[in-house]
Design a protein around this motif. Structure first.
Motif, PDB file in Angstrom:
ATOM      1  N   ALA A 181       0.553  -1.597   0.277  1.00 32.77           N
ATOM      2  CA  ALA A 181      -0.129  -0.074   0.029  1.00 32.77           C
ATOM      3  C   ALA A 181       1.017   1.192  -0.120  1.00 32.77           C
ATOM      4  N   VAL A 182       2.297   1.324   0.737  1.00 29.07           N
ATOM      5  CA  VAL A 182       2.688   2.287   1.020  1.00 29.07           C
ATOM      6  C   VAL A 182       3.534   2.864  -0.683  1.00 29.07           C
ATOM      7  N   LEU A 183       3.750   1.360  -1.385  1.00 34.02           N
ATOM      8  CA  LEU A 183       4.565   2.212  -2.658  1.00 34.02           C
ATOM      9  C   LEU A 183       3.768   2.159  -3.604  1.00 34.02           C
ATOM     10  N   PHE A 184       1.886   1.460  -3.458  1.00 32.96           N
ATOM     11  CA  PHE A 184       1.163   2.182  -3.947  1.00 32.96           C
ATOM     12  C   PHE A 184       0.436   3.593  -3.840  1.00 32.96           C
ATOM     13  N   VAL A 185       0.852   4.020  -3.004  1.00 37.68           N
ATOM     14  CA  VAL A 185       0.786   5.387  -2.540  1.00 37.68           C
ATOM     15  C   VAL A 185       1.577   6.082  -3.093  1.00 37.68           C
ATOM     16  N   ALA A 186       2.966   5.735  -3.589  1.00 39.88           N
ATOM     17  CA  ALA A 186       4.009   6.087  -3.075  1.00 39.88           C
ATOM     18  C   ALA A 186       4.750   6.569  -4.962  1.00 39.88           C
ATOM     19  N   GLY A 187       4.032   5.770  -5.157  1.00 39.48           N
ATOM     20  CA  GLY A 187       4.034   5.775  -7.181  1.00 39.48           C
ATOM     21  C   GLY A 187       2.874   6.984  -7.353  1.00 39.48           C
ATOM     22  N   VAL A 188       1.861   6.611  -6.644  1.00 38.59           N
ATOM     23  CA  VAL A 188       0.602   7.914  -7.404  1.00 38.59           C
ATOM     24  C   VAL A 188       1.268   9.520  -7.262  1.00 38.59           C
ATOM     25  N   PHE A 189       1.872   9.487  -5.970  1.00 38.68           N
ATOM     26  CA  PHE A 189       2.381  10.562  -5.423  1.00 38.68           C
ATOM     27  C   PHE A 189       4.029  11.211  -6.601  1.00 38.68           C
ATOM     28  N   LEU A 190       4.363  10.375  -6.941  1.00 38.91           N
ATOM     29  CA  LEU A 190       5.286  10.620  -7.694  1.00 38.91           C
ATOM     30  C   LEU A 190       5.776  10.729  -8.955  1.00 38.91           C
TER      31      LEU A 190
END
Length: 210
Positions: A153-162
């Motif tokens: 979930a953290v990696l998914f959110v990080a990808g969205v933000f970047l």
């Protein structure tokens, strides 16, 4: 894990690339003020996208049912805010043109500092219920993201933000270039009128059903 990050990148670009009212606001802010102000607005939009992606990744199937009943009122509030920004921008543009002076505060003066631009664009982006429904549908449609642990979930959110941040910052940079090319009084008048008209039109569209 890497699959969740790539999914976030794709989702982030998917929600960021379509040109709408938010992109026009960022472009106009950069053109009339500075890249710093435009960049703050861009990062605010990316923050909102990241927050909604986090809510979607952690909320599960109950999220869409919670948001759907208030989607209409939120859409009305967003439209009213956009109309207010359009009217304010039009008034500042016309006042500056009639006085034949460069405005002491840029058009859209209420958003002329990075802090104010960030707060305003964060709030405005969070008023868009379609964003959270978009991310919810993506998360629920991807079994690996929906059923994985907190790391995914953290990696998914990080990808969205970047993804969102990179695209919005590109728009802010483009607005800075446009602002330098249209820094004359006539250029300010044209861009102010066009920007206000587009924002008002998008506000009206936001009120239409469907």
């Amino acid at each position: 894990m890497s699959g969740a990050f790539l999914a976030g990148l794709v989702a982030g670009y998917g929600v960021a690339i379509p040109v709408g009212a938010i992109a026009i606001l960022i472009l106009g802010l950069s053109a009339r003020t500075s890249f710093r102000v435009g960049a703050a607005a861009a990062l605010a939009v990316a923050t909102a996208d990241g927050l909604y992606a986090a809510v979607a990744a952690l909320g599960g199937a109950g999220l869409a049912g919670f948001v759907a009943p208030v989607a209409g009122p939120l859409r009305v509030v967003a439209a009213v805010v956009l109309l207010g920004l359009a009217a304010h921008g039009l008034w500042r543009t016309w006042s500056a043109h009639r006085s034949r002076q460069t405005p002491t505060a840029p058009v859209g003066g209420g958003l002329s500092t990075p802090g104010r631009a960030y707060a305003a664009l964060l709030g405005l982006t969070l008023l868009n219920p379609a964003t959270v429904l978009y991310f919810t549908a993506l998360v629920l449609g991807r079994r690996d993201t929906a059923s994985a642990g907190a790391g995914a979930a953290v990696l998914f959110v990080a990808g969205v933000f970047l993804a969102s941040a990179s695209w919005q910052l590109l728009i802010a940079g483009g607005g800075t270039v446009v602002g330098r090319a249209l820094s004359s009084p006539r250029g300010r008048l044209v861009t102010g009128l066009v920007s206000s008209a587009l924002i008002a039109a998008l506000a009206v569209v936001a009120l239409l059903p469907g």
